[in-house]
Design a protein around this motif. Structure first.
Motif, PDB file in Angstrom:
ATOM      1  N   LEU A  45       0.835  -1.190   0.000  1.00  9.12           N
ATOM      2  CA  LEU A  45       0.000   0.000   0.000  1.00  9.12           C
ATOM      3  C   LEU A  45       0.878   1.251   0.000  1.00  9.12           C
ATOM      4  O   LEU A  45       1.023   1.940   1.014  1.00  9.12           O
ATOM      5  CB  LEU A  45      -0.931   0.004   1.216  1.00  9.12           C
ATOM      6  N   PRO A  46       1.491   1.560  -1.139  1.00  7.84           N
ATOM      7  CA  PRO A  46       2.391   2.719  -1.193  1.00  7.84           C
ATOM      8  C   PRO A  46       1.630   4.027  -1.002  1.00  7.84           C
ATOM      9  O   PRO A  46       0.444   4.133  -1.304  1.00  7.84           O
ATOM     10  CB  PRO A  46       2.985   2.627  -2.601  1.00  7.84           C
ATOM     11  N   LYS A  47       2.339   5.022  -0.496  1.00  6.25           N
ATOM     12  CA  LYS A  47       1.728   6.313  -0.213  1.00  6.25           C
ATOM     13  C   LYS A  47       1.496   7.106  -1.495  1.00  6.25           C
ATOM     14  O   LYS A  47       2.177   6.917  -2.499  1.00  6.25           O
ATOM     15  CB  LYS A  47       2.617   7.111   0.734  1.00  6.25           C
ATOM     16  N   GLU A  48       0.536   8.015  -1.414  1.00  9.88           N
ATOM     17  CA  GLU A  48       0.250   8.901  -2.538  1.00  9.88           C
ATOM     18  C   GLU A  48       1.491   9.703  -2.916  1.00  9.88           C
ATOM     19  O   GLU A  48       2.246  10.140  -2.044  1.00  9.88           O
ATOM     20  CB  GLU A  48      -0.887   9.841  -2.151  1.00  9.88           C
ATOM     21  N   SER A  49       1.731   9.834  -4.218  1.00 12.57           N
ATOM     22  CA  SER A  49       2.845  10.587  -4.812  1.00 12.57           C
ATOM     23  C   SER A  49       4.188   9.871  -4.705  1.00 12.57           C
ATOM     24  O   SER A  49       5.215  10.409  -5.128  1.00 12.57           O
ATOM     25  CB  SER A  49       2.973  11.992  -4.203  1.00 12.57           C
ATOM     26  N   SER A  50       4.206   8.661  -4.134  1.00  9.52           N
ATOM     27  CA  SER A  50       5.473   7.927  -4.091  1.00  9.52           C
ATOM     28  C   SER A  50       5.776   7.329  -5.462  1.00  9.52           C
ATOM     29  O   SER A  50       4.894   7.169  -6.308  1.00  9.52           O
ATOM     30  CB  SER A  50       5.422   6.825  -3.022  1.00  9.52           C
ATOM     31  N   ALA A  51       7.052   7.008  -5.660  1.00 10.26           N
ATOM     32  CA  ALA A  51       7.496   6.474  -6.956  1.00 10.26           C
ATOM     33  C   ALA A  51       7.565   4.954  -6.896  1.00 10.26           C
ATOM     34  O   ALA A  51       7.929   4.361  -5.876  1.00 10.26           O
ATOM     35  CB  ALA A  51       8.861   7.041  -7.313  1.00 10.26           C
ATOM     36  N   VAL A  52       7.202   4.319  -8.018  1.00  8.08           N
ATOM     37  CA  VAL A  52       7.297   2.859  -8.122  1.00  8.08           C
ATOM     38  C   VAL A  52       7.909   2.496  -9.465  1.00  8.08           C
ATOM     39  O   VAL A  52       7.701   3.170 -10.474  1.00  8.08           O
ATOM     40  CB  VAL A  52       5.914   2.188  -7.992  1.00  8.08           C
ATOM     41  N   SER A  53       8.702   1.434  -9.449  1.00  2.79           N
ATOM     42  CA  SER A  53       9.161   0.864 -10.720  1.00  2.79           C
ATOM     43  C   SER A  53       8.139  -0.162 -11.180  1.00  2.79           C
ATOM     44  O   SER A  53       7.383  -0.717 -10.381  1.00  2.79           O
ATOM     45  CB  SER A  53      10.531   0.207 -10.541  1.00  2.79           C
ATOM     46  N   ILE A  54       8.091  -0.409 -12.486  1.00  2.68           N
ATOM     47  CA  ILE A  54       7.051  -1.255 -13.084  1.00  2.68           C
ATOM     48  C   ILE A  54       7.691  -2.402 -13.849  1.00  2.68           C
ATOM     49  O   ILE A  54       8.607  -2.201 -14.665  1.00  2.68           O
ATOM     50  CB  ILE A  54       6.163  -0.437 -14.051  1.00  2.68           C
ATOM     51  N   ASN A  55       7.226  -3.595 -13.576  1.00  2.00           N
ATOM     52  CA  ASN A  55       7.598  -4.783 -14.347  1.00  2.00           C
ATOM     53  C   ASN A  55       6.311  -5.462 -14.808  1.00  2.00           C
ATOM     54  O   ASN A  55       5.309  -5.452 -14.096  1.00  2.00           O
ATOM     55  CB  ASN A  55       8.432  -5.741 -13.494  1.00  2.00           C
ATOM     56  N   ILE A  56       6.344  -6.062 -15.996  1.00  2.00           N
ATOM     57  CA  ILE A  56       5.141  -6.650 -16.565  1.00  2.00           C
ATOM     58  C   ILE A  56       5.281  -8.164 -16.670  1.00  2.00           C
ATOM     59  O   ILE A  56       6.277  -8.687 -17.192  1.00  2.00           O
ATOM     60  CB  ILE A  56       4.843  -6.075 -17.971  1.00  2.00           C
ATOM     61  N   ASP A  57       4.260  -8.890 -16.178  1.00  2.00           N
ATOM     62  CA  ASP A  57       4.172 -10.336 -16.368  1.00  2.00           C
ATOM     63  C   ASP A  57       3.643 -10.584 -17.773  1.00  2.00           C
ATOM     64  O   ASP A  57       2.458 -10.358 -18.054  1.00  2.00           O
ATOM     65  CB  ASP A  57       3.227 -10.937 -15.321  1.00  2.00           C
ATOM     66  N   THR A  58       4.522 -11.022 -18.667  1.00  2.00           N
ATOM     67  CA  THR A  58       4.152 -11.135 -20.082  1.00  2.00           C
ATOM     68  C   THR A  58       3.116 -12.221 -20.351  1.00  2.00           C
ATOM     69  O   THR A  58       2.503 -12.239 -21.418  1.00  2.00           O
ATOM     70  CB  THR A  58       5.402 -11.409 -20.948  1.00  2.00           C
ATOM     71  N   SER A  59       2.879 -13.123 -19.391  1.00  2.00           N
ATOM     72  CA  SER A  59       1.871 -14.174 -19.610  1.00  2.00           C
ATOM     73  C   SER A  59       0.454 -13.605 -19.566  1.00  2.00           C
ATOM     74  O   SER A  59      -0.500 -14.280 -19.976  1.00  2.00           O
ATOM     75  CB  SER A  59       2.019 -15.281 -18.566  1.00  2.00           C
ATOM     76  N   GLN A  60       0.305 -12.382 -19.048  1.00  2.00           N
ATOM     77  CA  GLN A  60      -1.013 -11.774 -18.953  1.00  2.00           C
ATOM     78  C   GLN A  60      -1.123 -10.546 -19.856  1.00  2.00           C
ATOM     79  O   GLN A  60      -1.789  -9.571 -19.522  1.00  2.00           O
ATOM     80  CB  GLN A  60      -1.320 -11.415 -17.504  1.00  2.00           C
ATOM     81  N   ILE A  61      -0.435 -10.609 -20.988  1.00  2.00           N
ATOM     82  CA  ILE A  61      -0.539  -9.567 -22.022  1.00  2.00           C
ATOM     83  C   ILE A  61      -1.244 -10.165 -23.230  1.00  2.00           C
ATOM     84  O   ILE A  61      -0.914 -11.263 -23.679  1.00  2.00           O
ATOM     85  CB  ILE A  61       0.850  -9.057 -22.434  1.00  2.00           C
ATOM     86  N   PHE A  62      -2.218  -9.435 -23.755  1.00  2.00           N
ATOM     87  CA  PHE A  62      -2.980  -9.918 -24.919  1.00  2.00           C
ATOM     88  C   PHE A  62      -2.959  -8.831 -25.990  1.00  2.00           C
ATOM     89  O   PHE A  62      -3.280  -7.672 -25.705  1.00  2.00           O
ATOM     90  CB  PHE A  62      -4.405 -10.267 -24.516  1.00  2.00           C
ATOM     91  N   ILE A  63      -2.577  -9.215 -27.187  1.00  2.00           N
ATOM     92  CA  ILE A  63      -2.422  -8.259 -28.285  1.00  2.00           C
ATOM     93  C   ILE A  63      -3.306  -8.690 -29.454  1.00  2.00           C
ATOM     94  O   ILE A  63      -3.253  -9.855 -29.883  1.00  2.00           O
ATOM     95  CB  ILE A  63      -0.946  -8.177 -28.729  1.00  2.00           C
ATOM     96  N   PHE A  64      -4.114  -7.752 -29.954  1.00  2.00           N
ATOM     97  CA  PHE A  64      -5.038  -8.073 -31.045  1.00  2.00           C
ATOM     98  C   PHE A  64      -4.930  -7.002 -32.123  1.00  2.00           C
ATOM     99  O   PHE A  64      -4.780  -5.812 -31.820  1.00  2.00           O
ATOM    100  CB  PHE A  64      -6.478  -8.109 -30.533  1.00  2.00           C
TER     101      PHE A  64
END
Length: 349
Positions: free
Chosen positions: A328-347
């Motif tokens: 539960l990060p605080k408002e305005s805090s910074a986060v890095s982002i990583n993506i689980d590619t098994s849950q990506i759908f491209i059409f």
């Protein structure tokens, strides 16, 4: 073994198409779910299966025998198909025991059968009550029990849990599944709730607003391998981005997504489920892909984190992430982002 088979079914009301090219198969002993938005023709389909409506085009087979076609219409009472409506339809002038007795007049050991099923649904003490003396959840259980002890060849359930509150819905849904399995009743359930469909059924048929089936398969198949944006979004919210394939990659505000089997420079829609957006709290500045927390909310076993990220033209884009409840990060805090590619759908667009 196939119990019900529907082939090339079309149905119109006046000049409006209600059902279009419906092909559906339900196996003996299984639970099949028809999933779609309100107004897509789900209830009409059940009425055609039960014989309440006459077919216009196509055919319906039950145990390999045609029960509906342009030339054949077996009467509803001859089909041995049960139908549980949203309204429960208990006889108001009969007690619970009398309502159940009505369904099994031709069976032996009636008292034992009634006591057994009332015991299973934990309502043995309601035998002498009338429907108006029961809660909505109790009425639903009794209506379901009456449908099941009649031993139909096939039971049709039309949005059976839609009028119940969340906690009661989960309890009665669980009871329904156990009853169907206990008495080995084959069923077709229609619903607009994708998670209800996944919980109840072996096979799901997804319908669109035009009354067509757009994809069918097991819950696992549909959730992990949707064949278009409509199906992907039906199983919950997705972060949706538009992009162009360049060098087998689509650039999005939360990462570069590798693409297979797409043409170069093809326009595509990219769907990323919130739980595939993995976050880590960071000190600012952050190297690589980053987001700024707008808010984070605890929602049951998960936390829902609202992020803002920068688009290609430095516009602010909103992204949702689902993380474990202790994140539960605080408002305005910074986060890095990583993506689980098994849950990506491209059409393709």
């Amino acid at each position: 073994m196939s119990l019900l088979k529907i082939s090339n079914l079309n149905y119109n009301i006046k000049d409006k198409e209600i059902l279009k090219k419906i092909n559906l198969e339900s196996n003996e002993g299984g639970i099949t779910c028809v999933l779609g938005p309100s107004g897509c023709g789900k209830t009409t389909l059940l009425k055609l299966i039960s014989g309440l409506l006459k077919i216009q085009e196509g055919e319906i087979l039950l145990n390999n025998k045609i029960i509906s076609s342009q030339k054949i219409h077996q009467k509803t009472e001859k089909r041995n198909i049960g139908f549980l409506f949203q309204e429960y339809a208990l006889f108001p002038h009969l007690t619970v025991e009398e309502n159940l007795y009505f369904a099994i007049q031709k069976q032996k050991n009636k008292k034992e059968i009634i006591d057994d099923i009332l015991g299973i649904i934990k309502l043995l003490d309601t035998k002498t009550r009338y429907p108006h003396e029961l809660s909505g959840g109790e009425q639903q259980r009794i209506a379901l029990a009456r449908s099941i002890i009649a031993k139909p060849t096939l039971l049709l359930l039309d949005e059976p849990f839609s009028n119940l509150d969340l906690n009661l819905k989960e309890e009665i849904r669980d009871d329904t599944l156990h009853l169907l399995q206990r008495f080995n009743i084959s069923a077709i359930v229609v619903t607009h709730d994708p998670f209800e469909a996944m919980f109840m059924s072996n096979t799901i048929y997804i319908m669109d607003k035009k009354g067509s089936i757009v994809q069918s398969g097991t819950p696992k198949d549909l959730y992990n391998n949707p064949n278009n944006s409509y199906v992907a979004e039906f199983f919950g919210e997705t972060n949706k981005f538009k992009g162009i394939v360049k060098n087998s990659v689509v650039i999005t505000p939360i990462g570069n997504i590798p693409v297979k089997n797409m043409n170069e420079l093809e326009e595509v829609d990219v769907h990323i489920r919130p739980h595939a957006v993995e976050l880590k709290e960071e000190e600012t500045p952050v190297n690589g892909i980053k987001g700024t927390v707008m808010t984070s909310k605890l929602i049951g076993p998960s936390s829902l984190v609202h992020l803002s990220v920068l688009g290609n033209n430095n516009e602010i884009i909103h992204v949702h992430s689902k993380m474990p409840s202790n994140f539960l990060p605080k408002e305005s805090s910074a986060v890095s982002i990583n993506i689980d590619t098994s849950q990506i759908f491209i059409f393709p667009k």
